[in-house]
Design an enzyme around this catalytic site. Structure first.
Site, PDB file in Angstrom:
ATOM      1  N   GLU A  43      34.039  22.670  36.308  1.00  0.00           N
ATOM      2  CA  GLU A  43      34.642  23.916  36.943  1.00  0.00           C
ATOM      3  C   GLU A  43      34.283  23.771  38.302  1.00  0.00           C
ATOM      4  OE1 GLU A  43      36.156  26.673  35.037  1.00  0.00           O
ATOM      5  OE2 GLU A  43      36.500  25.371  33.730  1.00  0.00           O
ATOM      6  N   ASP A  61      46.322  29.594  39.137  1.00  0.00           N
ATOM      7  CA  ASP A  61      46.761  29.265  37.660  1.00  0.00           C
ATOM      8  C   ASP A  61      47.123  30.459  37.005  1.00  0.00           C
ATOM      9  OD1 ASP A  61      44.445  31.054  37.578  1.00  0.00           O
ATOM     10  OD2 ASP A  61      43.460  29.645  35.928  1.00  0.00           O
ATOM     11  N   THR A  66      39.445  33.535  39.890  1.00  0.00           N
ATOM     12  CA  THR A  66      38.336  32.960  39.052  1.00  0.00           C
ATOM     13  C   THR A  66      36.978  33.095  39.644  1.00  0.00           C
ATOM     14  OG1 THR A  66      39.996  31.627  37.812  1.00  0.00           O
ATOM     15  CG2 THR A  66      37.775  30.927  37.956  1.00  0.00           C
TER      16      THR A  66
END
Length: 258
Positions: A43, A61, A66
């Site tokens: 990640e 995305d 995020t």
């Protein structure tokens, strides 16, 4: 005397024979630390997972921002739940004022009401140990504990439990075809887990095949190296207990846990 000395000791009448030690699960503290580092390598391209409390960006995305140690997203509800938990525990924190905006953007990739200062304030909040603990607790509640619980139910050891965890981190556990539960269902169509009398390695290969299929359904997740050059490597090596040393690659970068 030599022959007698070589004779193995037997349990006395009425004394239970020693049982083999149960395999250590992913919820063992040392194994959990390994799991956190493995996910962070994929990640965040780093083994220093604790440095990721302050991480935040839009990775394009479709899930909005995020952020944090497990990739909480403004568009998928888990970031909203996290900030709500933090605010319940610490009213008036620097992120509390964004709760209405987080409710509005849930389910979208919008930054409406969050820009321009939300990333800055997220990084400020990340210096607070109360926010760090909230991230830990939400990670465990939503992702880690359900994955380990299902892995143990299926008779999987630490590697299999980790495969479940990494899948639920990326795909969530909703009703869509690429969610964790549907990846698992896809695997079950071609192999049985140990709890159903199947071979663990065979089942995990089927699960990873299903995981790769799910990743390829989405452009943002189409690089499958976190499976191909990490989890699949451990499986080929027969390392079902996820014991160090571990060597793997993600996105071409090499990592090692001694």
């Amino acid at each position: 005397m030599g022959a007698l000395a070589a004779t193995p000791l037997l349990a006395s009448p009425g004394e239970a024979a020693p049982r083999p030690l149960a395999a250590v699960g992913l919820d063992d503290p040392a194994k959990k630390e390994i799991a956190m580092k493995l996910v962070s390598s994929a990640e965040n391209s780093s083994l220093d997972w604790k440095a990721q409390y302050q991480y935040i960006e839009d990775i394009g995305d479709g899930r909005g921002y995020t952020a944090g140690i497990i990739g909480f997203c403004s568009g998928t509800g888990d970031m909203l739940d996290l900030v709500q938990l933090y605010t319940d525990r610490k009213p008036g924190n620097v992120l509390a004022g964004y709760l209405p905006a987080l409710r509005r953007v849930d389910g979208t990739d919008s930054h409406s009401g969050l820009d321009p200062n939300f990333p800055r304030d997220w990084r400020r909040a990340a210096q607070d140990t109360a926010f760090q603990q909230a991230q830990n607790d939400e990670r465990d509640r939503v992702y880690f504990n359900p994955a380990v619980r299902q892995g143990k139910t299926d008779g999987l050891r630490a590697l299999g439990q980790f495969a479940y965890y990494d899948a639920i981190v990326m795909h969530g556990d909703g009703d869509d075809p690429t969610s964790f539960r549907n990846i698992r269902k896809r695997a079950l169509r071609s192999a049985k887990p140990p709890a159903q009398g199947g071979n663990e390695t065979t089942y995990l290969n089927a699960f990873l095949d299903a995981r790769v299929w799910a990743m390829k359904q989405e452009e943002a997740h189409s690089d499958t190296s976190r499976v191909d050059t990490a989890q699949r490597v451990f499986l080929r090596n027969g390392n079902l207990d996820l014991n160090p040393p571990l060597d793997w690659k993600v996105y071409g970068d090499s990592y090692h846990i001694g």
